[in-house]
Design a protein around this motif. Structure first.
Motif: not given
Length: 688
Positions: A529, A591, A593-595, A597, A605, A608, A612, A656, A659, A663
């Motif tokens: 990350q 990334e 969307e990941r941040r 959450q 998390q 994700a 990843a 989610y 995300l 993904a």
């Protein structure tokens, strides 16, 4: 019928290539106008005062005129130094060896060899390119006269023709239509902010899809800002002092521009007023860029209670907040960078540089031998071509040769038409300018394009100038046109054969290794990350370098493998690079969307992180097999379960789901990376 279809497809691709490469781009017309204006003054002065070598003067104008003032001045200074050293070296050689032809040739060959070597290892290789050109060009002057004084006069006129043209070009580029890199950078940032603001406005009005941004647009925009920032730092002392601040500003614009490419389809889960506040932040940011004032974030963006916004929206918000914190901090007094070395680190340990110089010298000497044996004065360009087309790789050499031949053919055809229909009707300098400037404008427009066609424009102008502007009176001698094109064809042919037969520097394997390294870097960024500001920019730049290398590899002579093998290799390279571009864009969206959450939702998390890691493992496996020369390389199809989603609240479930969609998109792209079959497993174009 199949053959006809292949030819038709090839013509369509070629026509699309020409259309794409000659499109109007920001700054291109500016470069063309500066070239034409400077050339008009040079033609008028040379014809009025009878300064010889007008075609050489025009060539210098094209080389020195760059996209901005910084590069123009830098190239101008390098050319002045190079031509002065070159003329001094040529006069010294003539003084010591004028009565000893063999010694003259040997000493000139030694200087040419050193120049070709320093072209590859010196930071200012362009200066030594000029030295090599002048040294080998002077040899053709010796055969024109046996009077030493006349010969020295000719050589000194070369110095005058080059340096006065440089002075005119620097004056025009400073006073008329100057292209300042600072202004270019600010205009580019404002343009990308305008696109971002437009995308937000369309989404707010429910008009999703009006603003289209693809991976290519994101890549080009990012690289443009990085390049212009480098030029602005060279030009402006303030930019050098506040380099970290300006880098953060450019990176913020790149983040916003990339986030605009994957905004959601609707306003679901976006708190009221956020899109309007983001649009207002874009306007504030643009105002700060134009005026230099400190940027402040709208209060609406700092007081958002509702969590689970779409990743692209949250990415924009974080970008503004991060830059606001950076711009509020005091400027750091940055130390001067360490002076760069004059030579590359492996200048004396890498044998490739010596091999390159020897190949270039051999090609030049073969051309000179043919020139002397035939006594054909008009083909003296045969020696010049050996150095002009000599490039660090076999593909780049072939590319330069093709551009030289294509540009020379077009320039010769135009010159032939002018000799037949226009020259007999000329009666003054005005008519000469009206005949020459449109051709110069055409060459300047092509020259201001990308590296894939730029040299062809210079060659169009130079060939035209050699044929029609070499004398101070109208000429109708068609043999000049014929001799120039023959000399160029022979020189390119000799140089290509020599570089392809002796120590060929093919880049096919290096390209595979570099693509693999790019995929590994992407995998590392997903695992760790990495900072969202620096990592994507570096990956886009690395992809651009791979694409440039692939374009050179496509032009490498293919007699060592069958045509089907070459086509298979090129097809797989282009497919992998195109897919990698889409993967980079999808990874950025994932990334973001990941941040975004919600905090505290550990299951999201964890999911994700698992996804990843799965993507990273797939990319690393594909890269390892690719660089290891495996016969068949397939990317594993990642499969994941969404059981973790059952533990989430309803609000977090919507975040989610976004995300999960990102993904799925990313994994789908990775899993469809094409199988790679090395050319050694092909036989007559059929995989074994």
């Amino acid at each position: 019928m199949a053959t006809a279809d292949v030819h038709s497809s090839g013509l369509r691709r070629f026509s699309r290539f020409l259309v794409d490469e000659n499109r109007a781009q920001p700054g291109r017309a500016n470069v063309m106008l500066r070239c034409v204006f400077a050339c008009a003054i040079v033609i008028t002065i040379s014809m009025t005062l009878q300064v010889p070598f007008l075609a050489l003067s025009l060539l210098v104008v094209f080389y020195v005129t760059q996209s901005n003032v910084v590069m123009t001045r830098l190239v101008g200074v390098v050319f002045v130094v190079g031509v002065t050293v070159a003329i001094g070296s040529a006069i010294l050689v003539l003084k010591l060896t004028f009565d000893y032809p063999l010694l003259r040739i040997l000493l000139s060959a030694g200087l040419f060899f050193v120049s070709a070597y320093l072209m590859r290892v010196a930071k200012i290789g362009a200066a030594f390119f000029i030295v090599g050109i002048v040294v080998i060009y002077v040899q053709s002057f010796v055969d024109l006269t046996d009077h030493a004084e006349a010969l020295i006069r000719i050589v000194l006129w070369v110095w005058v023709a080059v340096n006065y043209a440089i002075a005119i070009t620097l004056l025009i580029n400073t006073l008329c239509l100057p292209a300042e890199p600072v202004e270019q950078l600010e205009d580019a940032m404002l343009g990308q902010l305008a696109v971002t603001r437009s995308a937000l406005a369309h989404l707010e009005r429910g008009e999703r899809g009006v603003v289209e941004l693809n991976a290519r647009a994101i890549q080009d925009g990012t690289l443009t800002l990085q390049r212009l920032l480098r030029f602005a730092t060279m030009r402006d002392a303030n930019y050098r002092r506040r380099q970290a601040f300006h880098l953060a500003r450019v990176a913020t614009v790149s983040r916003l521009y990339a986030a605009a490419a994957h905004l959601p389809e609707s306003m679901a889960n976006i708190p009221a007023g956020v899109l309007h506040a983001l649009g207002g932040a874009c306007e504030r940011f643009a105002h700060a860029i134009r005026t230099g004032e400190r940027f402040t974030v709208p209060e609406r963006l700092t007081n958002i209670v509702d969590l689970g916004m779409p990743g692209a929206v949250e990415e924009m918000r974080e970008a503004f907040l991060a830059f606001a914190s950076r711009s509020a901090a005091p400027d750091s007094m940055e130390t001067e960078q360490e002076e760069q070395r004059f030579l590359v680190p492996d200048a004396f340990s890498n044998p490739v540089y010596l091999q390159f110089a020897l190949k270039t010298l051999l090609a030049a000497m073969v051309g000179y031998l043919f020139y002397l044996a035939t006594g054909w004065q008009g083909i003296h360009t045969i020696m010049l071509s050996s150095l002009i087309v000599a490039q660090p790789s076999l593909g780049a050499t072939s590319q330069r040769g093709i551009l030289r031949i294509g540009g020379a053919a077009l320039g010769s055809a135009i010159a032939l038409a002018m000799v037949v229909w226009v020259v007999p009707r000329l009666d003054g300098i005005v008519g000469l300018l009206l005949m020459s400037l449109p051709v110069i404008a055409l060459g300047a427009w092509i020259s201001a394009g990308s590296e894939r066609i730029s040299y062809a424009g210079t060659q169009v102008m130079f060939t035209f100038g050699l044929a029609l502007l070499g004398q101070f009176a109208p000429t109708t001698n068609l043999t000049e046109i014929r001799d120039r094109i023959v000399g160029i064809l022979l020189g390119v042919a000799i140089s290509t054969v020599v570089h392809a037969s002796i120590w060929p520097e093919a880049e096919g394997e290096a390209l595979r290794q570099r693509v693999g390294a790019l995929l590994r870097k992407l995998a590392t960024s997903l695992r760790q990350q990495e900072d969202a500001i620096s990592a994507p920019n570096a990956l886009w730049a690395e992809l651009a370098d791979c694409e440039a290398m692939a374009a050179r590899v496509a032009l490498e002579p293919g007699w060592q493998m069958g045509e089907g093998q070459r086509e298979g290799f090129q097809h797989h390279v282009q497919t992998v690079l195109a897919q990698t571009r889409e993967i980079l864009l999808a990874a950025g969206a994932f990334e973001a969307e990941r941040r975004s959450q919600p905090n505290g939702e550990g299951s999201a998390q964890r999911a994700a992180a698992i996804w990843a890691t799965t993507v990273a493992v797939s990319l690393e496996g594909y890269a390892s097999n690719l660089t290891g020369g495996q016969q068949s390389v397939h990317a594993p199809a990642p499969v994941f379960s969404d059981d973790e989603a059952l533990l989430l609240t309803d609000a977090a479930k919507r975040a989610y789901d976004r995300l999960t969609a990102r993904a799925t998109r990313l994994m789908g792209l990775v899993s469809t990376l094409p199988a790679w079959r090395d050319h050694q497993f092909f036989d007559n174009g059929i995989a074994t």
